[in-house]
Design a protein around this motif. Structure first.
Motif, PDB file in Angstrom:
ATOM      1  N   GLU A  37       0.831  -1.209   0.000  1.00  0.00           N
ATOM      2  CA  GLU A  37       0.000   0.000   0.000  1.00  0.00           C
ATOM      3  C   GLU A  37       0.864   1.258   0.000  1.00  0.00           C
ATOM      4  O   GLU A  37       0.466   2.287  -0.565  1.00  0.00           O
ATOM      5  CB  GLU A  37      -0.920  -0.010   1.219  1.00  0.00           C
ATOM      6  CG  GLU A  37      -2.054  -1.020   1.103  1.00  0.00           C
ATOM      7  CD  GLU A  37      -2.909  -1.075   2.361  1.00  0.00           C
ATOM      8  OE1 GLU A  37      -2.439  -0.586   3.419  1.00  0.00           O
ATOM      9  OE2 GLU A  37      -4.034  -1.604   2.292  1.00  0.00           O
ATOM     10  N   LYS A  38       2.017   1.192   0.648  1.00  0.00           N
ATOM     11  CA  LYS A  38       2.920   2.343   0.658  1.00  0.00           C
ATOM     12  C   LYS A  38       3.652   2.498  -0.670  1.00  0.00           C
ATOM     13  O   LYS A  38       3.938   3.622  -1.107  1.00  0.00           O
ATOM     14  CB  LYS A  38       3.935   2.195   1.792  1.00  0.00           C
ATOM     15  CG  LYS A  38       3.339   2.186   3.188  1.00  0.00           C
ATOM     16  CD  LYS A  38       2.857   3.563   3.599  1.00  0.00           C
ATOM     17  CE  LYS A  38       2.411   3.569   5.049  1.00  0.00           C
ATOM     18  NZ  LYS A  38       1.952   4.898   5.494  1.00  0.00           N
ATOM     19  N   LEU A  39       3.975   1.359  -1.316  1.00  0.00           N
ATOM     20  CA  LEU A  39       4.773   1.407  -2.536  1.00  0.00           C
ATOM     21  C   LEU A  39       3.940   1.769  -3.771  1.00  0.00           C
ATOM     22  O   LEU A  39       4.454   2.403  -4.691  1.00  0.00           O
ATOM     23  CB  LEU A  39       5.461   0.059  -2.772  1.00  0.00           C
ATOM     24  CG  LEU A  39       6.614  -0.300  -1.838  1.00  0.00           C
ATOM     25  CD1 LEU A  39       7.174  -1.662  -2.191  1.00  0.00           C
ATOM     26  CD2 LEU A  39       7.715   0.753  -1.905  1.00  0.00           C
ATOM     27  N   ILE A  40       2.667   1.347  -3.787  1.00  0.00           N
ATOM     28  CA  ILE A  40       1.846   1.581  -4.983  1.00  0.00           C
ATOM     29  C   ILE A  40       1.785   3.063  -5.354  1.00  0.00           C
ATOM     30  O   ILE A  40       1.974   3.421  -6.529  1.00  0.00           O
ATOM     31  CB  ILE A  40       0.439   0.986  -4.792  1.00  0.00           C
ATOM     32  CG1 ILE A  40       0.516  -0.541  -4.883  1.00  0.00           C
ATOM     33  CG2 ILE A  40      -0.537   1.526  -5.834  1.00  0.00           C
ATOM     34  CD1 ILE A  40      -0.780  -1.242  -4.546  1.00  0.00           C
ATOM     35  N   PRO A  41       1.566   3.984  -4.390  1.00  0.00           N
ATOM     36  CA  PRO A  41       1.563   5.405  -4.774  1.00  0.00           C
ATOM     37  C   PRO A  41       2.930   5.911  -5.227  1.00  0.00           C
ATOM     38  O   PRO A  41       3.014   6.933  -5.898  1.00  0.00           O
ATOM     39  CB  PRO A  41       1.120   6.122  -3.484  1.00  0.00           C
ATOM     40  CG  PRO A  41       0.440   5.083  -2.668  1.00  0.00           C
ATOM     41  CD  PRO A  41       1.158   3.814  -2.977  1.00  0.00           C
ATOM     42  N   LEU A  42       3.997   5.194  -4.842  1.00  0.00           N
ATOM     43  CA  LEU A  42       5.340   5.624  -5.237  1.00  0.00           C
ATOM     44  C   LEU A  42       5.717   5.133  -6.623  1.00  0.00           C
ATOM     45  O   LEU A  42       6.697   5.607  -7.208  1.00  0.00           O
ATOM     46  CB  LEU A  42       6.375   5.106  -4.224  1.00  0.00           C
ATOM     47  CG  LEU A  42       6.196   5.535  -2.763  1.00  0.00           C
ATOM     48  CD1 LEU A  42       7.232   4.857  -1.893  1.00  0.00           C
ATOM     49  CD2 LEU A  42       6.298   7.042  -2.631  1.00  0.00           C
ATOM     50  N   ALA A  43       4.968   4.134  -7.128  1.00  0.00           N
ATOM     51  CA  ALA A  43       5.289   3.553  -8.430  1.00  0.00           C
ATOM     52  C   ALA A  43       4.819   4.478  -9.547  1.00  0.00           C
ATOM     53  O   ALA A  43       3.863   5.234  -9.366  1.00  0.00           O
ATOM     54  CB  ALA A  43       4.621   2.191  -8.559  1.00  0.00           C
ATOM     55  N   PRO A  44       5.493   4.398 -10.716  1.00  0.00           N
ATOM     56  CA  PRO A  44       6.643   3.540 -11.008  1.00  0.00           C
ATOM     57  C   PRO A  44       7.994   4.176 -10.703  1.00  0.00           C
ATOM     58  O   PRO A  44       9.024   3.583 -10.985  1.00  0.00           O
ATOM     59  CB  PRO A  44       6.496   3.273 -12.496  1.00  0.00           C
ATOM     60  CG  PRO A  44       5.866   4.539 -13.021  1.00  0.00           C
ATOM     61  CD  PRO A  44       4.957   5.041 -11.932  1.00  0.00           C
ATOM     62  N   ALA A  45       7.994   5.384 -10.136  1.00  0.00           N
ATOM     63  CA  ALA A  45       9.270   6.050  -9.879  1.00  0.00           C
ATOM     64  C   ALA A  45      10.128   5.251  -8.904  1.00  0.00           C
ATOM     65  O   ALA A  45      11.352   5.177  -9.051  1.00  0.00           O
ATOM     66  CB  ALA A  45       9.021   7.455  -9.315  1.00  0.00           C
ATOM     67  N   VAL A  46       9.498   4.618  -7.904  1.00  0.00           N
ATOM     68  CA  VAL A  46      10.270   3.875  -6.907  1.00  0.00           C
ATOM     69  C   VAL A  46      10.979   2.689  -7.540  1.00  0.00           C
ATOM     70  O   VAL A  46      12.084   2.313  -7.125  1.00  0.00           O
ATOM     71  CB  VAL A  46       9.348   3.424  -5.752  1.00  0.00           C
ATOM     72  CG1 VAL A  46       8.354   2.365  -6.217  1.00  0.00           C
ATOM     73  CG2 VAL A  46      10.165   2.896  -4.590  1.00  0.00           C
ATOM     74  N   THR A  47      10.383   2.091  -8.564  1.00  0.00           N
ATOM     75  CA  THR A  47      11.030   0.967  -9.245  1.00  0.00           C
ATOM     76  C   THR A  47      12.263   1.436  -9.992  1.00  0.00           C
ATOM     77  O   THR A  47      13.305   0.764  -9.988  1.00  0.00           O
ATOM     78  CB  THR A  47      10.047   0.308 -10.227  1.00  0.00           C
ATOM     79  OG1 THR A  47       8.843   0.006  -9.538  1.00  0.00           O
ATOM     80  CG2 THR A  47      10.633  -0.960 -10.802  1.00  0.00           C
ATOM     81  N   ALA A  48      12.154   2.590 -10.618  1.00  0.00           N
ATOM     82  CA  ALA A  48      13.291   3.125 -11.360  1.00  0.00           C
ATOM     83  C   ALA A  48      14.424   3.542 -10.431  1.00  0.00           C
ATOM     84  O   ALA A  48      15.592   3.334 -10.728  1.00  0.00           O
ATOM     85  CB  ALA A  48      12.837   4.315 -12.209  1.00  0.00           C
ATOM     86  N   SER A  49      14.077   4.118  -9.266  1.00  0.00           N
ATOM     87  CA  SER A  49      15.117   4.640  -8.371  1.00  0.00           C
ATOM     88  C   SER A  49      15.750   3.565  -7.493  1.00  0.00           C
ATOM     89  O   SER A  49      16.932   3.620  -7.211  1.00  0.00           O
ATOM     90  CB  SER A  49      14.525   5.748  -7.485  1.00  0.00           C
ATOM     91  OG  SER A  49      13.468   5.239  -6.689  1.00  0.00           O
ATOM     92  N   ARG A  50      14.972   2.568  -7.080  1.00  0.00           N
ATOM     93  CA  ARG A  50      15.486   1.564  -6.154  1.00  0.00           C
ATOM     94  C   ARG A  50      15.751   0.222  -6.805  1.00  0.00           C
ATOM     95  O   ARG A  50      16.526  -0.574  -6.278  1.00  0.00           O
ATOM     96  CB  ARG A  50      14.528   1.385  -4.971  1.00  0.00           C
ATOM     97  CG  ARG A  50      14.453   2.632  -4.083  1.00  0.00           C
ATOM     98  CD  ARG A  50      13.569   2.380  -2.890  1.00  0.00           C
ATOM     99  NE  ARG A  50      13.495   3.535  -2.017  1.00  0.00           N
ATOM    100  CZ  ARG A  50      14.293   3.738  -0.972  1.00  0.00           C
ATOM    101  NH1 ARG A  50      15.228   2.859  -0.692  1.00  0.00           N
ATOM    102  NH2 ARG A  50      14.154   4.818  -0.222  1.00  0.00           N
ATOM    103  N   GLY A  51      15.099  -0.070  -7.906  1.00  0.00           N
ATOM    104  CA  GLY A  51      15.310  -1.336  -8.587  1.00  0.00           C
ATOM    105  C   GLY A  51      14.297  -2.379  -8.164  1.00  0.00           C
ATOM    106  O   GLY A  51      14.016  -2.538  -6.973  1.00  0.00           O
TER     107      GLY A  51
END
Length: 560
Positions: free
Chosen positions: A95-109
């Protein structure tokens, strides 16, 4: 971090309390299994009567059975609570990561995120199932033994046993305490990096093989593996020292208690019954302190994983939901205009501006192309339109509304991006086509496949739309994957359709046919990101990006 985990555990406080109570009873029964025979031997040494053999056997059986039952109750309640909390923790992370996507995938892997969602969450189970109850009993059981010893034999042995417990606990806690947490944190990060390397290698296996880079990639994995191995060796040394301390304190305790108690027994101050009973308390209560030894091994890793999860949960969102969102508006036949006004943008953590003062307007229902060399910022336009990122200056508008005033879910529901290397899930062709439009009919599916020039390929497959694609669409060629993704984009029917090099893997005839059929396939506003001049002959306007600037370009002449 411990307080943070305790806060999360409030919902399962009842089960955790039951686990602590059951563990206390288990350890008391275990201690009684040693103390009772010692009491019998002591009474014989003091010339006193003991119960009948049948009674002794019955008591021992009852204690053993009670220990087994309470142990089962401890494990059942503790793990039920732990698994429920792990479920909540994993859901909370998503639930915390979904609003951060997709930028969090690009920045953290994606590999690091997968490691956090699996390995780190599983490691936190140690805290819930194997920390709270053992900590409680590590205090209660020795305290009860000290009180009993003090009452039976006096202050000398009672105080001696208390000092022994305190010294043992200090030794078990202190060994490696300073470096244990740092080592566990380093291990969590290294394992995340290893997961990312493996994820990258699996995704790029063909390129790695083509370029003969297997040894180079293997060396990177070996380097991280060596870091993990070095950290594990250090942890093993500490584990050995704690194990030695866990056995050593019992031997030392028995020696000290004999030195203190044997003269008193010989002088008749206390009986041999009391002395043997106190001596039996040492191995009888040792399992309570053994939990401290186990915690010294597992708790630092659990806390390091919990800290990593909390850091992810508290990551700053690159884009924020609007306080007062407005509805998305379409202007013509379900299509929406797209505008960029004075947009400037540079990726976080870099100084280079990818886009500078960009002005671009595509009318609703229009087909436009954006061209430019690799790295010029073409795909960045799509990322800004879908709010993967927000520009540092200027406005991006959809249907005349600033995208920052639209709910993220609503915004992204109105834009479909078809990428050059589309993602295929493990499943059938049908399942992949319905990914964005699960309610689509068979007729709509077939029409979208015809428009994307995919029908002949599907008909050639024995199971047609129900053909299994394998992992990441392994059974499809690059061109087929692009056409399947294009059909999926048509099916979704969003007001804006962004096609990012979607004909790069097509032969010229197939490419021309795809572009010829496009006007019949969709009424959406289409923005094509392309290099080939053949693509540009099928669009209404062309924009060229160069050095972060965008300008209108002339359409290619017929036959060019």
């Amino acid at each position: 971090m411990i307080m943070h985990l305790l806060t999360l555990a409030k919902g399962s406080a009842g089960l955790l309390a039951l686990s602590a109570l059951a563990r206390t009873l288990t350890l008391l029964c275990g201690a009684a299994l040693l103390v009772y025979p010692a009491w019998l031997v002591g009474r014989l040494a003091d010339g006193q009567d003991i119960p009948q053999l049948g009674t002794v056997v019955a008591v021992m059986i009852a204690l053993a059975a009670a220990k087994g039952l309470t142990r089962y109750a401890e494990q059942l309640s503790g793990h039920t609570a732990a698994f429920a909390l792990l479920e909540q923790l994993r859901i909370r992370l998503y639930e915390k990561l979904i609003p951060l996507a997709p930028a969090v995938t690009a920045s953290r892997g994606s590999g690091r995120l997968l490691s956090a969602a699996t390995r780190d969450v599983d490691r936190v189970e140690v805290f819930f199932a194997h920390t709270l109850a053992p900590v409680v009993t590590a205090v209660l059981i020795p305290a009860a033994a000290v009180v009993l010893t003090w009452n039976l034999t006096g202050a000398a042995l009672g105080l001696g046993l208390l000092l022994i417990y305190l010294a043992a606990a200090a030794a078990l806690i202190g060994i490696g305490r300073r470096g244990g947490r740092a080592n566990s944190t380093a291990q969590v990060r290294a394992r995340g990096a290893l997961a990312q390397e493996i994820s990258d290698d699996l995704r790029g296996a063909q390129e790695i093989t083509i370029f003969g880079a297997q040894e180079q990639r293997a060396q990177r994995v070996d380097h991280i593996g060596a870091q993990i191995g070095e950290g594990s060796r250090g942890a093993s040394v500490l584990q050995g020292l704690r194990a030695a301390a866990g056995q050593g304190w019992q031997v030392l305790a028995l020696f000290i208690l004999l030195l203190l108690g044997l003269p008193q027994a010989q002088e008749g101050v206390i009986g041999y019954t009391e002395l043997l009973l106190v001596l039996a308390l040492v191995p009888g209560t040792a399992p309570a302190l053994a939990a401290i030894e186990a915690l010294g091994i597992s708790l630092p890793a659990a806390l390091a994983s919990a800290a990593n999860l909390r850091e992810l949960e508290e990551s700053t969102r690159e884009v924020a939901e609007p306080t007062h969102p407005v509805a998305v508006s379409t202007e013509r036949d379900g299509a929406a205009s797209v505008s960029f006004h004075g947009v400037s943008f540079g990726y976080p953590g870099t100084e280079r501006e990818v886009l500078r003062d960009v002005e671009l307007h595509v009318e609703a229902g229009q087909v436009a192309a954006v061209v430019g060399v690799s790295g010029s910022g073409k795909s960045t336009l799509a990322s800004l339109l879908t709010r993967v990122w927000d520009p540092q200056a200027g406005e991006v508008r959809l249907g005349g509304t600033d995208v920052r005033d639209l709910e993220l879910a609503a915004l992204r529901a109105n834009i479909t991006v078809v990428e050059q290397r589309p993602v295929m899930i493990s499943g059938t062709i049908r399942e992949n086509l319905l990914l964005g439009s699960p309610a689509a009919t068979e007729e709509q599916i077939l029409a979208a496949c015809r428009s994307a020039c995919l029908s002949a390929d599907i008909e050639a497959m024995p199971e047609g739309l129900d053909t299994q694609l394998g992992s990441e669409g392994a059974r499809l060629s690059g061109g087929q994957s692009q056409r399947l993704a294009l059909a999926r984009g048509y099916l979704r029917g969003s007001p804006v359709l962004i096609l990012d090099e979607i004909t790069s893997a097509q032969d010229p005839l197939t490419q021309a046919e795809i572009l010829r059929r496009m006007p019949e396939a969709t009424d959406a506003t289409v923005i094509m990101i392309a290099h080939r001049s053949a693509v540009l002959r099928h669009v209404g306007s062309v924009y060229e990006i160069d050095a972060g600037k965008i300008r209108a370009a002339a359409l290619p002449a017929a036959g060019a």
